[in-house]
Design a protein around this motif. Sequence first.
Motif, short mmCIF file in Angstrom:
data_model
loop_
_atom_site.label_atom_id
_atom_site.label_comp_id
_atom_site.label_asym_id
_atom_site.label_seq_id
_atom_site.Cartn_x
_atom_site.Cartn_y
_atom_site.Cartn_z
N SER A 110 0.81 -1.22 0.00
CA SER A 110 0.00 0.00 0.00
C SER A 110 0.84 1.27 0.00
N SER A 111 2.15 1.13 0.17
CA SER A 111 3.01 2.31 0.24
C SER A 111 3.05 3.03 -1.11
N PRO A 112 3.03 4.35 -1.11
CA PRO A 112 3.07 5.11 -2.37
C PRO A 112 4.40 4.97 -3.11
N ILE A 113 5.46 4.55 -2.42
CA ILE A 113 6.76 4.41 -3.09
C ILE A 113 7.04 2.97 -3.52
N ILE A 114 6.07 2.07 -3.36
CA ILE A 114 6.33 0.66 -3.66
C ILE A 114 6.73 0.42 -5.12
N PRO A 115 6.14 1.10 -6.14
CA PRO A 115 6.61 0.85 -7.51
C PRO A 115 8.10 1.18 -7.70
N ILE A 116 8.56 2.23 -7.02
CA ILE A 116 9.97 2.61 -7.12
C ILE A 116 10.85 1.54 -6.49
N LEU A 117 10.47 1.07 -5.31
CA LEU A 117 11.27 0.06 -4.62
C LEU A 117 11.28 -1.26 -5.37
N ILE A 118 10.14 -1.64 -5.95
CA ILE A 118 10.08 -2.87 -6.74
C ILE A 118 11.00 -2.75 -7.96
N GLY A 119 10.99 -1.56 -8.58
CA GLY A 119 11.88 -1.32 -9.71
C GLY A 119 13.35 -1.42 -9.32
N VAL A 120 13.69 -0.88 -8.15
CA VAL A 120 15.07 -0.95 -7.65
C VAL A 120 15.49 -2.41 -7.46
N ILE A 121 14.61 -3.20 -6.85
CA ILE A 121 14.92 -4.61 -6.57
C ILE A 121 15.07 -5.39 -7.87
N MET A 148 9.86 1.31 5.52
CA MET A 148 10.01 1.78 6.91
C MET A 148 11.09 2.85 7.03
N VAL A 149 12.17 2.71 6.27
CA VAL A 149 13.22 3.74 6.27
C VAL A 149 12.64 5.06 5.76
N ILE A 161 16.00 8.54 -1.26
CA ILE A 161 17.31 7.96 -1.59
C ILE A 161 17.69 6.90 -0.54
N TYR A 162 17.52 7.25 0.73
CA TYR A 162 17.80 6.27 1.79
C TYR A 162 16.92 5.03 1.63
N ALA A 163 15.64 5.26 1.33
CA ALA A 163 14.69 4.14 1.17
C ALA A 163 15.11 3.23 0.02
N SER A 164 15.50 3.85 -1.08
CA SER A 164 15.92 3.08 -2.25
C SER A 164 17.21 2.32 -1.97
N LEU A 165 18.14 2.96 -1.25
CA LEU A 165 19.39 2.29 -0.90
C LEU A 165 19.14 1.12 0.05
N ALA A 166 18.18 1.29 0.96
CA ALA A 166 17.84 0.20 1.87
C ALA A 166 17.29 -1.00 1.09
N ALA A 167 16.41 -0.74 0.13
CA ALA A 167 15.88 -1.81 -0.72
C ALA A 167 16.98 -2.43 -1.56
N LEU A 168 17.91 -1.60 -2.03
CA LEU A 168 19.06 -2.09 -2.80
C LEU A 168 19.93 -3.03 -1.95
N PHE A 169 20.23 -2.62 -0.72
CA PHE A 169 21.01 -3.46 0.19
C PHE A 169 20.30 -4.78 0.43
N MET A 170 19.00 -4.72 0.68
CA MET A 170 18.23 -5.93 0.94
C MET A 170 18.26 -6.86 -0.27
N ALA A 171 18.16 -6.29 -1.46
CA ALA A 171 18.17 -7.11 -2.68
C ALA A 171 19.51 -7.81 -2.85
N ILE A 172 20.60 -7.06 -2.70
CA ILE A 172 21.93 -7.65 -2.87
C ILE A 172 22.16 -8.79 -1.86
N ILE A 173 21.82 -8.52 -0.60
CA ILE A 173 22.00 -9.54 0.44
C ILE A 173 21.13 -10.76 0.16
#
Length: 455
Positions: free
Chosen positions: A98-109, A141-142, A150-162
């Motif tokens: 439901s988050s408004p930034i979810i499409p961006i985070l999914i794209g990052v992942i 959550m970030v 930017i922090y939110a996207s980097l957090a999703a990026l870190f999670m994806a890599i790990i």
Amino acid sequence: MNQVLQATYVAFRALMGAGAVVILPIIITIVGLIVRLKFSKALKAGLTVGIGFAGINLVINLLSTNLGPAAKAMVQNFGIKLDILDVGWGAIAAVTWSSPIIPILIGVIFLTNILLLVLKASDTLDVDIWNYHHMAIVGVMVYFVTNNLIYASLAALFMAIITFKLSDWSAPLVEKYFGLPSISLPTMSALSSLLIAVPMNWLLDKIPGVNKINFSIKDAQKKFGIFGEPIMLGFILGAVIGLLARYPVDKVLSLAVYMAAVLVLIPKMTALFVEGLMPISEAATKFTQERFKGRKFLIGLDAAVIVGDQSVITTALIVTPITILMAAVLPGNRVLPFADLAVITFRVAMIVALCNGNLFKSIIMGIFTTGAILLAGTATSPVLTALAKSTGLNLANGSQISCFAATSLSVSYLVYEVFVSNVMITLPILIVVLAACWYYFGHVRKLKGIMEEAS
């Protein structure tokens, strides 16, 4: 342009709302076509995988709907009074999507996955898009705390890599123990346990006497005859949980039969799932050998394909009541285990594979894993509660929530803390533990002999 973006977002939400049972056959069919399977074979493989996955979900739901109420009754019977309620991963997944930034985070992942494949930094092609929410919730959550995209996207990026690296490293376990070749499991709710299990497994192997204890389902079958068979183990454990829940005799027997059914049915559903995957796996192997010499791709799937293993179910059934008791006495814990008790199978599945089915070690490490989940859930509950309220989740005044997913998972918690507070403490811890996992999987236990050395 805004209308196009809105329409894309609505279509994306509709597809995600259909769930993995719909998404998975579509993606498997597309993957089949990419690796040059005929459309008819690719479609059949996709549908077979979808049917197998639906069957697995039906049996897991059978487990959840029967074990869940019994676990809740045990909580009440033991008189545990804690002020943070475990509302279950499903409610938190809904908050994430439901988050408004979810499409961006999914794209990052998604782009991270593709980039890692192109750079040969990962072999996992993650087709389990539904479970992206395990990575995305950290970014959500970030963002809620920092209001920094930017922090939110980097957090999703870190999670994806790990996530993708842990998937690569643990793929030999999936193949050797569960019999799923060319498969990895980029599901953080299962992978996160390795952060605790890997160093604990090393420690237990160094303790004289303890390192000699090795008891498995097969040992139970040899020593106890029919009472060691999965069907009887399920029946006995179900009956014990029913008695701890103070059920009447008829409900105790009903729960016992349902637990026996779970242990018998889920391997059959898993076999159907594997049947659908085999043509894809064979075609993908041939395709990569022809076009990417020396390269092996792994198809990333939902960890649901392994939680039906008899040792996994048995470990979860034992760890569940212990987790309830631990919640009452664990210093610093305020989380009341509730809705997610029925999915402890996901939290212990990779532990069981790491231990090669050793029930003693699996149970010990499973207890420590759920203990860590309770403490991280307590620490992040205020933010998760505020986030849930902001998306419209109906909560009673003053109540706080948590779950056995989101930032309660050890990996997710550390990444979250890196971006919102204790970066100087959590980042080194995260790096050290991941380095230990990399060393363990990549050097100490070679890919071909990992299970032989573990036994």
